[in-house]
Design a protein around this motif. Sequence first.
Motif, PDB file in Angstrom:
ATOM      1  N   ASP A 297       0.834  -1.192   0.000  1.00 24.41           N
ATOM      2  CA  ASP A 297       0.000   0.000   0.000  1.00 24.41           C
ATOM      3  C   ASP A 297       0.874   1.250   0.000  1.00 24.41           C
ATOM      4  N   ALA A 298       0.245   2.393   0.251  1.00 27.30           N
ATOM      5  CA  ALA A 298       0.951   3.671   0.163  1.00 27.30           C
ATOM      6  C   ALA A 298       2.067   3.806   1.192  1.00 27.30           C
ATOM      7  N   SER A 299       2.056   2.985   2.250  1.00 29.47           N
ATOM      8  CA  SER A 299       3.117   3.091   3.249  1.00 29.47           C
ATOM      9  C   SER A 299       4.479   2.723   2.682  1.00 29.47           C
ATOM     10  N   SER A 300       4.487   2.053   1.543  1.00 31.87           N
ATOM     11  CA  SER A 300       5.738   1.620   0.924  1.00 31.87           C
ATOM     12  C   SER A 300       6.229   2.597  -0.134  1.00 31.87           C
ATOM     13  N   GLY A 301       5.521   3.697  -0.345  1.00 22.85           N
ATOM     14  CA  GLY A 301       5.940   4.598  -1.409  1.00 22.85           C
ATOM     15  C   GLY A 301       5.485   6.025  -1.197  1.00 22.85           C
ATOM     16  N   LEU A 302       5.864   6.865  -2.127  1.00 25.15           N
ATOM     17  CA  LEU A 302       5.431   8.259  -2.163  1.00 25.15           C
ATOM     18  C   LEU A 302       4.794   8.502  -3.521  1.00 25.15           C
ATOM     19  N   ASN A 303       3.492   8.790  -3.501  1.00 23.83           N
ATOM     20  CA  ASN A 303       2.734   9.031  -4.744  1.00 23.83           C
ATOM     21  C   ASN A 303       2.695   7.828  -5.667  1.00 23.83           C
ATOM     22  N   LEU A 304       2.991   6.675  -5.148  1.00 27.80           N
ATOM     23  CA  LEU A 304       2.883   5.437  -5.927  1.00 27.80           C
ATOM     24  C   LEU A 304       2.204   4.385  -5.074  1.00 27.80           C
ATOM     25  N   GLU A 305       1.290   3.654  -5.710  1.00 31.56           N
ATOM     26  CA  GLU A 305       0.586   2.587  -5.026  1.00 31.56           C
ATOM     27  C   GLU A 305       0.105   1.596  -6.070  1.00 31.56           C
TER      28      GLU A 305
ATOM     29  N   GLU B 170       1.270  -9.950 -19.401  1.00 33.35           N
ATOM     30  CA  GLU B 170       1.020  -9.720 -17.973  1.00 33.35           C
ATOM     31  C   GLU B 170       2.040  -8.720 -17.398  1.00 33.35           C
ATOM     32  N   ASP B 171       1.559  -7.824 -16.537  1.00 34.81           N
ATOM     33  CA  ASP B 171       2.432  -6.819 -15.948  1.00 34.81           C
ATOM     34  C   ASP B 171       1.878  -6.366 -14.604  1.00 34.81           C
ATOM     35  N   LEU B 172       2.616  -5.450 -13.950  1.00 37.07           N
ATOM     36  CA  LEU B 172       2.195  -4.845 -12.690  1.00 37.07           C
ATOM     37  C   LEU B 172       2.012  -3.352 -12.917  1.00 37.07           C
ATOM     38  N   LYS B 173       0.808  -2.864 -12.720  1.00 37.33           N
ATOM     39  CA  LYS B 173       0.526  -1.443 -12.916  1.00 37.33           C
ATOM     40  C   LYS B 173       0.362  -0.737 -11.574  1.00 37.33           C
TER      41      LYS B 173
ATOM     42  N   LEU C  52       5.781   3.489 -19.502  1.00 37.67           N
ATOM     43  CA  LEU C  52       5.190   4.752 -19.092  1.00 37.67           C
ATOM     44  C   LEU C  52       4.076   5.075 -20.083  1.00 37.67           C
ATOM     45  N   HIS C  53       2.873   5.335 -19.588  1.00 31.92           N
ATOM     46  CA  HIS C  53       1.752   5.512 -20.508  1.00 31.92           C
ATOM     47  C   HIS C  53       0.627   6.291 -19.843  1.00 31.92           C
TER      48      HIS C  53
ATOM     49  N   VAL D  39       0.720   6.904 -15.791  1.00 35.17           N
ATOM     50  CA  VAL D  39       0.826   5.559 -15.215  1.00 35.17           C
ATOM     51  C   VAL D  39       2.243   5.002 -15.371  1.00 35.17           C
ATOM     52  N   PHE D  40       2.734   4.347 -14.284  1.00 34.72           N
ATOM     53  CA  PHE D  40       3.964   3.561 -14.307  1.00 34.72           C
ATOM     54  C   PHE D  40       3.586   2.086 -14.305  1.00 34.72           C
ATOM     55  N   THR D  41       4.229   1.278 -15.177  1.00 37.61           N
ATOM     56  CA  THR D  41       3.961  -0.155 -15.244  1.00 37.61           C
ATOM     57  C   THR D  41       5.291  -0.899 -15.340  1.00 37.61           C
ATOM     58  N   LEU D  42       5.350  -2.068 -14.693  1.00 36.70           N
ATOM     59  CA  LEU D  42       6.521  -2.938 -14.778  1.00 36.70           C
ATOM     60  C   LEU D  42       6.117  -4.274 -15.392  1.00 36.70           C
ATOM     61  N   ARG D  43       6.943  -4.758 -16.310  1.00 37.66           N
ATOM     62  CA  ARG D  43       6.727  -6.086 -16.872  1.00 37.66           C
ATOM     63  C   ARG D  43       8.029  -6.876 -16.728  1.00 37.66           C
ATOM     64  N   VAL D  44       7.928  -8.101 -16.225  1.00 33.63           N
ATOM     65  CA  VAL D  44       9.104  -8.960 -16.092  1.00 33.63           C
ATOM     66  C   VAL D  44       8.873 -10.246 -16.872  1.00 33.63           C
TER      67      VAL D  44
END
Length: 477
Positions: free
Chosen positions: A302-310, A356-359, A399-400, A452-457
Amino acid sequence: MKNISNIKSFRKAGVLVMMLSLFVVIFSCTKDTEFNLGPILPSSSDGIQNLDEQGIDCGGSNTPACPSCSDGIQNQDEEGVDCGGPCNNACPEATPRFDALINAGLPYFHTFELEDSSLNLGLPAENSVTLDFGIADPAGSGEIVGRYSRPEGNVADGFSDFKFETFSSTIDFSSYNKFTLEVFMPSSNDYDTSLVPMVEIILLDSTNPMFWETWTVLNAEVDPADFDSWVRVDFNGGDALAATTIYNTIAIRIGGSNHQKSATFYLKDFLPTTSLVLPGTPRADALASSGLPRYFTFEAGDASSGLNLEPRTTNADGSPYSQGVNIAYGVADPAGTNDGVARIIRPENGPFGGFEDLKFQPQDAVIDFSEYNKFKIDVFIPSTNDFSGSLTPTVELILHDDNPEFFNRWTVISQTVANLDFDSWVTLEFDGSSAAAAGSGTLLPANTTYTVFTLRVGGSGHGESGEFFVKDFVPFK
């Protein structure tokens, strides 16, 4: 003859009476006279504070130390060992830490508050070190702890340690294969190349006379900067220990081995654990004052792990959003540190047709890339993944904007991890300063539409599964 003897006896008695009378007369005449018996010499047992004593017959160069509130002895009207009475600190409850742990579900532990403040960790009759229980905390808290005294001389051939009593059966390390121990190392010890500030947990098979040929020794060294304070020392037995089924004894060695120097240490709370992850979000807390516009450490979901990112959890219309990958936050670091990280499982034949990715949740406003257009993330790729097919050891930062046709104008920056870097953490950097958006070709620094930030591995366009670990997504200039 009898009468003569009686006469002689009477004469002797008369003489004795006359001598006693004369002594009384003489003493009476001199009763006001002071006798000079000579000077009384100061000593360490005269009941007077003199010489270089710090108290009455104590604390001097030739006298024992004076009782104090830090001597590890209950004396001077103390209510407990170095507590209560003349000492400022109140005596603690008997075993508060033991009482708190008794229902924790641990297979065994010892708090060293008292000799019996343990669960399934007995104490043998003899050991090559002396362990005293219920000692006042050298740091001055109200807790009671254990004092570990390493002897001087050729005891156990210089391999002195403290062994707990042998278990009745072999120890199951399948779940609890990590350990923590709190240690206080006084700077007054004479540390050198032989006596070292090291703590070792030794797991052994007592039925084997050559137990050192099969033992597991886990060690950690305390930084001299941490002397004279309590330090939690962590030991990670990992998968190798988890698979071991021959050990029935646990030992603790402090100060190193193969030497004959004496030393004193303090310890408390030896605990087995399934994870060494530090509680909370320490890395996110450390970044809070960094001045970064955003970050996410993956310590929590959740937000406790980041700044302006969740991580994204809802669609634009408020309906639940399901990530394309399965992700668990705050899991144990596969490399064995205390960091909480995230494990990303790319599912086989996933829901998005191989993409598949993490948004992350869309930002409230378009992202300003004019200053922070470079990014880094730490990645751990296990060698157990099967990269012989379509699955690849790649990580993509996408980035999109939050648009159904976002892929027509996204910016994708890709990095590949070399095989030699598998099974270790690698910091990947994504340089967006010269990366162009799809379609228009606009460079990322000038982009004004992305939210939006997205990660794909693991690559895209395939349905193969894979496991990856990530932590600390951070922008930089």
